[in-house]
Design a protein around this motif. Structure first.
Motif, PDB file in Angstrom:
ATOM      1  N   PHE A  68       0.812  -1.111  -0.155  1.00 44.79           N
ATOM      2  CA  PHE A  68      -0.158  -0.115  -0.086  1.00 44.79           C
ATOM      3  C   PHE A  68       0.813   1.266  -0.024  1.00 44.79           C
ATOM      4  O   PHE A  68       0.524   2.201   0.537  1.00 44.79           O
ATOM      5  CB  PHE A  68      -0.913  -0.043   1.235  1.00 44.79           C
ATOM      6  CG  PHE A  68      -1.735  -1.081   1.344  1.00 44.79           C
ATOM      7  CD1 PHE A  68      -2.624  -1.709   0.600  1.00 44.79           C
ATOM      8  CD2 PHE A  68      -1.711  -1.849   2.508  1.00 44.79           C
ATOM      9  CE1 PHE A  68      -3.553  -2.497   0.543  1.00 44.79           C
ATOM     10  CE2 PHE A  68      -2.439  -3.201   2.851  1.00 44.79           C
ATOM     11  CZ  PHE A  68      -3.443  -3.403   1.899  1.00 44.79           C
ATOM     12  N   ILE A  83      -1.217  -2.624   8.734  1.00 46.41           N
ATOM     13  CA  ILE A  83      -1.093  -3.447   7.349  1.00 46.41           C
ATOM     14  C   ILE A  83      -1.299  -4.859   7.705  1.00 46.41           C
ATOM     15  O   ILE A  83      -2.015  -5.685   7.109  1.00 46.41           O
ATOM     16  CB  ILE A  83       0.534  -3.384   6.999  1.00 46.41           C
ATOM     17  CG1 ILE A  83       0.742  -2.036   6.603  1.00 46.41           C
ATOM     18  CG2 ILE A  83       0.535  -4.398   5.856  1.00 46.41           C
ATOM     19  CD1 ILE A  83       2.010  -1.797   5.944  1.00 46.41           C
ATOM     20  N   VAL A 161     -12.136 -14.092   7.220  1.00 46.37           N
ATOM     21  CA  VAL A 161     -13.310 -13.662   8.189  1.00 46.37           C
ATOM     22  C   VAL A 161     -13.112 -11.930   8.213  1.00 46.37           C
ATOM     23  O   VAL A 161     -14.284 -11.296   8.440  1.00 46.37           O
ATOM     24  CB  VAL A 161     -13.228 -14.251   9.654  1.00 46.37           C
ATOM     25  CG1 VAL A 161     -11.941 -13.648  10.452  1.00 46.37           C
ATOM     26  CG2 VAL A 161     -14.529 -14.106  10.236  1.00 46.37           C
ATOM     27  N   MET A 162     -12.120 -11.449   8.221  1.00 48.47           N
ATOM     28  CA  MET A 162     -12.021  -9.948   8.304  1.00 48.47           C
ATOM     29  C   MET A 162     -12.336  -9.039   6.998  1.00 48.47           C
ATOM     30  O   MET A 162     -11.954  -7.922   6.790  1.00 48.47           O
ATOM     31  CB  MET A 162     -10.810  -9.470   8.908  1.00 48.47           C
ATOM     32  CG  MET A 162     -10.578  -9.839  10.444  1.00 48.47           C
ATOM     33  SD  MET A 162     -11.568  -8.878  11.359  1.00 48.47           S
ATOM     34  CE  MET A 162     -10.802  -7.209  11.693  1.00 48.47           C
ATOM     35  N   ASP A 163     -12.550  -9.815   5.898  1.00 47.66           N
ATOM     36  CA  ASP A 163     -12.784  -9.216   4.505  1.00 47.66           C
ATOM     37  C   ASP A 163     -11.402  -8.670   4.292  1.00 47.66           C
ATOM     38  O   ASP A 163     -11.386  -7.512   3.853  1.00 47.66           O
ATOM     39  CB  ASP A 163     -13.926  -8.501   4.544  1.00 47.66           C
ATOM     40  CG  ASP A 163     -15.102  -9.339   4.444  1.00 47.66           C
ATOM     41  OD1 ASP A 163     -14.985 -10.199   3.407  1.00 47.66           O
ATOM     42  OD2 ASP A 163     -16.136  -8.941   5.098  1.00 47.66           O
ATOM     43  N   GLU A 165      -8.073  -7.125   2.470  1.00 45.80           N
ATOM     44  CA  GLU A 165      -8.016  -6.635   0.884  1.00 45.80           C
ATOM     45  C   GLU A 165      -6.722  -7.647   0.144  1.00 45.80           C
ATOM     46  O   GLU A 165      -6.881  -7.499  -0.967  1.00 45.80           O
ATOM     47  CB  GLU A 165      -7.403  -5.152   0.845  1.00 45.80           C
ATOM     48  CG  GLU A 165      -8.315  -4.235   1.418  1.00 45.80           C
ATOM     49  CD  GLU A 165      -7.567  -2.827   1.422  1.00 45.80           C
ATOM     50  OE1 GLU A 165      -7.040  -2.301   0.701  1.00 45.80           O
ATOM     51  OE2 GLU A 165      -7.631  -2.082   2.884  1.00 45.80           O
ATOM     52  N   LEU A 191     -14.647 -14.340  -4.568  1.00 44.45           N
ATOM     53  CA  LEU A 191     -14.089 -13.280  -3.680  1.00 44.45           C
ATOM     54  C   LEU A 191     -13.477 -12.369  -4.520  1.00 44.45           C
ATOM     55  O   LEU A 191     -13.718 -10.923  -4.011  1.00 44.45           O
ATOM     56  CB  LEU A 191     -13.021 -14.100  -2.753  1.00 44.45           C
ATOM     57  CG  LEU A 191     -13.558 -15.184  -1.537  1.00 44.45           C
ATOM     58  CD1 LEU A 191     -12.787 -15.365  -0.677  1.00 44.45           C
ATOM     59  CD2 LEU A 191     -14.427 -14.199  -0.517  1.00 44.45           C
ATOM     60  N   LEU A 195     -15.127  -8.826  -3.772  1.00 44.20           N
ATOM     61  CA  LEU A 195     -14.376  -7.894  -2.966  1.00 44.20           C
ATOM     62  C   LEU A 195     -13.389  -7.151  -3.410  1.00 44.20           C
ATOM     63  O   LEU A 195     -12.643  -6.413  -2.852  1.00 44.20           O
ATOM     64  CB  LEU A 195     -13.854  -9.005  -1.637  1.00 44.20           C
ATOM     65  CG  LEU A 195     -14.956  -9.532  -0.799  1.00 44.20           C
ATOM     66  CD1 LEU A 195     -14.293 -10.505   0.014  1.00 44.20           C
ATOM     67  CD2 LEU A 195     -15.890  -8.597  -0.102  1.00 44.20           C
TER      68      LEU A 195
END
Lengths: 257, 374
Positions: A68, A83, A161-163, A165, A191, A195
């Motif tokens: 990122f 992160i 589970v925490m979606d 990135e 996914l 997402l």
């Protein structure tokens, strides 16, 4: 499909030394947002080492790694913690906590990092468990009571589970039967579509490579030999790449791909 | 990663539309989920409009699904509009994966007392049989090794002596020296009041050589070594290394257990001798400083007041204690099943059990052994 030109992970000039052995030297790699990138290469070429570099488990000898656009080798604890919260990792052998049930394992990140009410945490954890293709009965079992394939799926449920990135998968389909491996690939594509997930996976599963990967990174000779879509990679003349895909198992997939 | 607007729903009464806005993600939705689902009595048709959603993940989709379901249950007709393609796909994926029914943990009912009693008794019975089987196996292989010593794993045997004996010298020596000091100091004060200073020699001698030396050493070694054996074999068990040995036709007992027992049988009596020496030295120090018995007269009188039998009575316990420590440590290691937790539990158990058995054995010895030395 959301594709952008900005790399989400960019690795520059990384050098890794384990003991006296130089594993990587002048390794450069960019991983794009929204793509499924597969890392392949012969055994011992440092796939897992590279993954451990990115996951901040192993500091490279020199070079820079940006995630990122943040230099993870020179950032403060708060940033690195941030992160860490934005990725999910599936380890090769699952690495589920053996003292907790599957449900508790999947719920663990939610319980630790969110303020969601416990009932909601449980429902979301159950949703992820069914999404990863586990039967509901498995939710209350301990990891020691599960088969290898089920362990993998439970570990995947915990990773997503925490979606996150970013999703890192270390040999996700090894040890799965062909049907489950296929279902795993489908789930990964779903996914990615839903997402905008960026996936980095280490794999030896050629059918998985052909099916889901947008780009294949070939490691060899201590660096990245090629980072191309599979079709183009197969046309490369480099002897290591040719050798990798030309075994009796490789041939059949190359034809079908 | 970035700061996100919390997820929000607002109801427009004129157009009967629920406007979703903000970021419907796991990190921004907790406040929304803490409120009860929105309901209204005004209308039967509700449109859910999702154009204002900046980001959505599966948790957000799940929350939206819950909200829509709550409205459906109260008899409303729902329609969706304005959702982006990705969000619709995500919503459908979540809807498809939703578990139909809530699973229950198996048998939350508390079992009856009789059931628990019966189960425990049977479990104990089988674990006793298991223990006996292990003991039998060890004895058989022990016999074979005695007959053919060439089959012993000398490398690991020597390793065990180094690990359990040589590396324990400092701790055993120091602790028994301190015990000797304490023992002499406490009893010396009593002896002094009666003027019976000289008896400190026999007191320290008998207590250290016959009881404290072996017992302290065995307890320290149980804590150091029994746990180490259990953890080592337990981890090998988890790693399927034990199974690997078995499938190669190598007996884990011969490869792992016998060298440990034999090694400890050698090193424990040596440690006991060290403990005896250090303990008596501690006693000597106190005798000199507090009771005016010089080192010279202490050592001069020592052979007259303490018989050789006392020393032997203590030393003979060594090999037995060694068998208990190594046997229990290894046995518990083999009992480890499939989780890191179990390694911890069995390690605790092995230390507790070996110390327990050591004290029981010590009590038996004091009945059996002749008390000529008193």
């Amino acid at each position: 499909m959301r594709k952008s030109t900005a790399p989400i992970i960019s690795i520059a000039d990384v050098k890794n030394v384990l003991g006296k052995q130089v594993v990587h030297e002048h390794l450069n790699l960019d991983i794009m947002k929204g793509e499924i990138t597969a890392i392949v290469g012969g055994s011992g070429c440092g796939k897992t080492t590279l993954l451990r570099n990115i996951l901040m488990l192993l500091r490279p000898k020199s070079g820079s790694i940006k995630i990122f656009d943040i230099d993870i080798l020179h950032c403060d604890i708060k940033t690195s913690q941030k992160i860490r919260h934005s990725w999910g990792v599936l380890f090769q052998h699952g690495a589920l906590f053996s003292a907790l049930t599957v449900l508790e394992n999947v719920q663990f990140p939610l319980r630790t990092f969110t303020t969601l009410p416990p009932k909601v945490q449980k429902e979301i954890a159950l949703l992820k468990i069914t999404m990863s293709g586990l039967p509901l009965e498995a939710a209350f079992k301990y990891p020691s009571e599960l088969s290898g394939g089920m362990l993998k799926r439970a570990a995947l449920a915990r990773a997503i589970v925490m979606d996150p990135e970013l999703l890192f998968l270390d040999e996700p389909t090894s040890g799965l039967d062909p049907q489950s491996a296929g279902a795993f690939d489908e789930l990964l594509l779903d996914l990615k579509e839903g997402l905008g997930l960026t996936v980095v996976m280490v794999t030896h599963d050629l059918s998985s490579l052909a099916h889901v990967s947008d780009k294949v990174v070939f490691l060899g000779e201590k660096k990245v030999l090629a980072a191309l879509p599979l079709q183009e990679l197969l046309k490369q003349k480099h002897p290591l790449i040719q050798a990798y895909f030309s075994g009796s198992r490789g041939e059949s997939y190359v034809k079908s791909a | 990663m970035n700061n996100q607007q919390p997820a929000q729903l607002s109801f427009d009464k004129n157009t009967h539309t629920l406007h979703c806005s903000g970021s419907w993600t796991v990190s921004a939705i907790s406040d929304f989920l803490k409120q009860p689902p929105l309901t209204t009595n005004k209308t039967n048709r509700i449109q859910i409009e999702g154009g204002g959603i900046s980001r959505m993940d599966t948790t957000g989709a799940w929350a939206l699904h819950q909200q829509a379901n709550a409205l459906k249950k109260s008899g409303k007709t729902i329609s969706f509009s304005g959702f982006s393609e990705e969000h619709t796909a995500l919503f459908q994926m979540v809807e498809a994966a939703l578990p139909e029914k809530q699973p229950r943990p198996k048998s939350s009912r508390k079992p009856s007392f009789l059931y628990v009693l019966g189960k425990k008794s049977v479990d104990r019975y089988f674990s006793l049989l298991n223990g006996l089987a292990f003991l039998g196996e060890v004895i058989v292989f022990f016999g074979r090794i005695i007959m053919r010593p060439a089959r012993l794993q000398y490398k690991s045997f020597l390793n065990v002596i180094d690990e359990t004996g040589y590396r324990a010298i400092a701790i055993v020596g120091l602790l028994s020296f301190l015990i000797g000091i304490v023992l002499a100091y406490q009893s010396g004060q009593q002896l002094k009041t009666y003027g019976a200073n000289i008896y400190i020699i026999s007191l320290i001698g008998i207590a250290m050589l016959q009881e404290f030396g072996p017992l302290i050493t065995a307890i320290i070694v149980a804590g150091r070594t029994s746990s180490a054996f259990t953890a080592q074999i337990g981890t090998m068990q988890l790693n399927e290394e034990i199974d690997a040995l078995r499938t190669m036709g190598v007996s884990p007992v011969i490869r792992l257990v016998i060298p440990k027992i034999l090694g400890l049988i050698i090193s424990l009596p040596l440690l006991i001798i060290l403990a005896d020496i250090c303990g008596v030295l501690g006693g000597m120090l106190v005798a000199d400083k507090m009771l005016n018995i010089s080192y010279y007269s202490f050592l001069l009188n020592f052979p007259n007041m303490i018989q050789l039998q006392t020393l032997l009575n203590g030393l003979i316990k060594g090999p037995f204690f060694a068998c208990i420590i190594a046997g229990v440590g290894c046995y518990q290691g083999f009992q480890v099943v499939s989780s890191a937790d179990s390694v911890g539990r069995k390690t605790t158990k092995s230390v507790v059990q070996s110390i327990f058995l050591i004290i029981v054995a010590d009590a038996l010895f004091s009945i059996i052994l002749p008390w000529q030395s008193v």
